[in-house]
Enzyme design. Structure first.
Site, PDB file in Angstrom:
ATOM      1  N   GLY A 155       0.948  -1.111   0.096  1.00 31.49           N
ATOM      2  CA  GLY A 155      -0.059   0.177  -0.020  1.00 31.49           C
ATOM      3  C   GLY A 155       0.930   1.314   0.072  1.00 31.49           C
ATOM      4  O   GLY A 155       2.031   0.982  -0.517  1.00 31.49           O
ATOM      5  N   ILE A 157       2.346   2.663   2.374  1.00 31.30           N
ATOM      6  CA  ILE A 157       3.695   2.503   3.052  1.00 31.30           C
ATOM      7  C   ILE A 157       4.761   1.703   2.397  1.00 31.30           C
ATOM      8  O   ILE A 157       5.989   1.999   2.190  1.00 31.30           O
ATOM      9  CB  ILE A 157       3.540   2.035   4.719  1.00 31.30           C
ATOM     10  CG1 ILE A 157       2.624   3.233   5.352  1.00 31.30           C
ATOM     11  CG2 ILE A 157       4.704   1.932   5.342  1.00 31.30           C
ATOM     12  CD1 ILE A 157       2.016   2.858   6.747  1.00 31.30           C
ATOM     13  N   THR A 236       6.560  -2.735  11.109  1.00 31.57           N
ATOM     14  CA  THR A 236       6.381  -1.693  11.646  1.00 31.57           C
ATOM     15  C   THR A 236       4.523  -1.547  11.204  1.00 31.57           C
ATOM     16  O   THR A 236       4.301  -0.338  11.177  1.00 31.57           O
ATOM     17  CB  THR A 236       6.710  -0.315  10.596  1.00 31.57           C
ATOM     18  OG1 THR A 236       6.745  -0.789   9.072  1.00 31.57           O
ATOM     19  CG2 THR A 236       8.275  -0.376  10.793  1.00 31.57           C
ATOM     20  N   SER A 237       4.027  -2.626  11.123  1.00 30.83           N
ATOM     21  CA  SER A 237       2.397  -2.555  11.068  1.00 30.83           C
ATOM     22  C   SER A 237       1.765  -2.626  12.133  1.00 30.83           C
ATOM     23  O   SER A 237       1.398  -1.539  12.816  1.00 30.83           O
ATOM     24  CB  SER A 237       2.129  -3.724   9.816  1.00 30.83           C
ATOM     25  OG  SER A 237       2.339  -4.779  10.536  1.00 30.83           O
ATOM     26  N   ARG A 238       1.357  -3.837  12.648  1.00 27.08           N
ATOM     27  CA  ARG A 238       0.638  -3.985  13.990  1.00 27.08           C
ATOM     28  C   ARG A 238       1.431  -5.066  14.469  1.00 27.08           C
ATOM     29  O   ARG A 238       1.501  -6.511  13.817  1.00 27.08           O
ATOM     30  CB  ARG A 238      -0.761  -4.140  13.761  1.00 27.08           C
ATOM     31  CG  ARG A 238      -1.496  -2.847  13.596  1.00 27.08           C
ATOM     32  CD  ARG A 238      -1.543  -1.987  14.847  1.00 27.08           C
ATOM     33  NE  ARG A 238      -2.429  -0.806  14.487  1.00 27.08           N
ATOM     34  CZ  ARG A 238      -2.012   0.372  14.150  1.00 27.08           C
ATOM     35  NH1 ARG A 238      -0.582   0.476  13.789  1.00 27.08           N
ATOM     36  NH2 ARG A 238      -2.852   1.478  13.957  1.00 27.08           N
ATOM     37  N   GLU A 267       1.229  -4.078  23.605  1.00 24.46           N
ATOM     38  CA  GLU A 267       1.889  -2.900  23.747  1.00 24.46           C
ATOM     39  C   GLU A 267       1.658  -2.128  24.859  1.00 24.46           C
ATOM     40  O   GLU A 267       0.502  -2.010  25.270  1.00 24.46           O
ATOM     41  CB  GLU A 267       1.760  -2.001  22.348  1.00 24.46           C
ATOM     42  CG  GLU A 267       2.543  -2.378  21.024  1.00 24.46           C
ATOM     43  CD  GLU A 267       2.347  -1.572  19.911  1.00 24.46           C
ATOM     44  OE1 GLU A 267       1.640  -0.266  20.237  1.00 24.46           O
ATOM     45  OE2 GLU A 267       2.656  -1.926  18.734  1.00 24.46           O
ATOM     46  N   HIS A 286       6.500   1.776  18.940  1.00 20.69           N
ATOM     47  CA  HIS A 286       5.571   2.164  18.054  1.00 20.69           C
ATOM     48  C   HIS A 286       5.786   3.425  17.653  1.00 20.69           C
ATOM     49  O   HIS A 286       4.737   4.512  17.764  1.00 20.69           O
ATOM     50  CB  HIS A 286       4.036   1.754  18.583  1.00 20.69           C
ATOM     51  CG  HIS A 286       3.078   1.904  17.622  1.00 20.69           C
ATOM     52  ND1 HIS A 286       2.023   1.117  17.731  1.00 20.69           N
ATOM     53  CD2 HIS A 286       2.877   2.514  16.423  1.00 20.69           C
ATOM     54  CE1 HIS A 286       1.165   1.392  16.689  1.00 20.69           C
ATOM     55  NE2 HIS A 286       1.427   2.141  15.809  1.00 20.69           N
TER      56      HIS A 286
HETATM   57  C1  GLV Z   1      -0.083   4.066  13.470  1.00 23.58           C
HETATM   58  O1  GLV Z   1       0.306   3.040  13.903  1.00 23.58           O
HETATM   59  C2  GLV Z   1      -1.119   4.415  12.558  1.00 23.58           C
HETATM   60  O2  GLV Z   1      -1.827   3.520  12.143  1.00 23.58           O
HETATM   61  O3  GLV Z   1      -1.288   5.501  12.056  1.00 23.58           O
END
Ligand code: GLV
Length: 325
Positions: A155, A157, A236-238, A267, A286
């Site tokens: 996407g 990112i 870096t997503s979830r 988290e 995060h």
């Molecule tokens: C951060 O984690 C977002 O989803 O913007």
């Protein structure tokens, strides 16, 4: 009557000031999220919420709503929100796409470099007083150039990461449900219709999918077993996209070489979690989107979603636009 807005954190003062010029605003002035009981209480009293990515907007909060018309999250991810339930109750959900992808991609690229070249590990050793002699051998890292980056999701990112990685002369393969012919033409990306093929080939695997029922623990033991023993995993997503226990085992048994996690499950991660003290693991709290400018701009967009809705019946980004018409 002036609308009442509840803002769940004081972290973007410009956004709060902007809201205050239109509405009556109440701010939860803590760095920790408001407890669920407060969200429920405010859901009864307020017309809109401006929230953060870790505020749960679930059926309990939604059921308490009397006049709540819109929940605007200062985030692009919305796995903390029961979107279909909110939609069934006529509550609009706004988010902030199109703002954070470049900052997140900078950070993901930084994690790839830091992990591969052992930058934070060597810095940590200098801090500990371990630089006593010119000897590079304890810090030998893996190259970035010439290696294969496997992107799970391209996407906004993921594709911004691809742009950076192509500047580092990486070969880039990706797995996503649909092919991105434009990106393939622009940057030479190669589509892998099978996730397994991508995992078997990549030296660095970077996760860029939203968390939902399809992606929960999408990287589990089976997938980690497919990865090369000298490969790295970056998330870096979830946190929920990775089976963290399986990852811990894969790192312990050297099934993979290392991991960089900006997100964990839960988290914050417990300080005594084995992942925290592993030398080949980098964990950050995060913050991949969190440049000062991007944090502010996301806050302003989240505020504008509320302002635009109440003044013009429009939103900059709405996750259930069917409610707007
Ligand atoms: C951060 O984690 C977002 O989803 O913007």
């Amino acid at each position: 009557m002036t609308k009442k807005i509840f803002v769940t954190r004081p972290i973007v003062p410009d956004a709060i000031d902007k809201l205050k010029s239109f509405f009556q605003v109440e701010v939860w002035n803590e760095t920790t999220p408001p407890p669920k009981s407060v969200l429920i209480e405010k859901s009864v009293e307020c017309d809109a919420f401006m929230i953060e990515a870790n505020d749960p907007i679930d059926s309990d909060v939604i059921n308490a709503a009397k006049n709540l018309k819109i929940v605007s999250t200062r985030a692009v991810g919305y796995d903390n929100i029961d979107l279909s339930y909110a939609t069934s109750k006529g509550i609009l959900i706004g988010n902030t796409p199109g703002i954070l992808h470049e900052s997140c991609a900078d950070f993901a690229m930084g994690l790839i470099l830091t992990l591969g070249r052992r930058i934070s590990y060597s810095h940590y050793n200098v801090l500990k007083g371990n630089w006593k002699v010119f000897d590079q051998t304890p810090y030998l890292g893996n190259d970035i150039h010439g290696k294969t980056l496997g992107l799970l999701g391209v996407g906004m990112i993921g594709s911004a990461v691809a742009k950076r990685a192509s500047g580092f002369n990486m070969k880039i393969i990706y797995h996503s449900r649909s092919r991105k012919i434009d990106l393939e033409n622009q940057l030479g990306l190669i589509w892998k219709s099978s996730l397994d093929d991508m995992l078997q080939e990549a030296d660095y695997v970077s996760v860029h999918v939203p968390l939902n029922d399809d992606t929960k623990k999408i990287i589990g033991k089976r997938e980690l077993d497919l990865m090369k023993s000298d490969s790295f995993l970056i998330n870096t997503s979830r946190g929920g996209t990775i089976d963290q226990l399986a990852l811990t085992n894969a790192l312990k048994t050297h099934q993979i070489s290392g991991a960089a996690l900006d997100v964990t499950d839960p988290e914050p991660i417990a300080h005594d979690d084995p992942l925290v003290s592993m030398e080949n693991v980098i964990i950050t709290p995060h913050i991949s989107s969190a440049s000062a400018a991007t944090l502010r701009n996301m806050g302003i967009m989240a505020a504008d979603n509320i302002i635009n809705f109440f003044t013009e019946g429009k939103m900059l980004a709405c996750l259930n636009p069917e409610l707007l018409s």
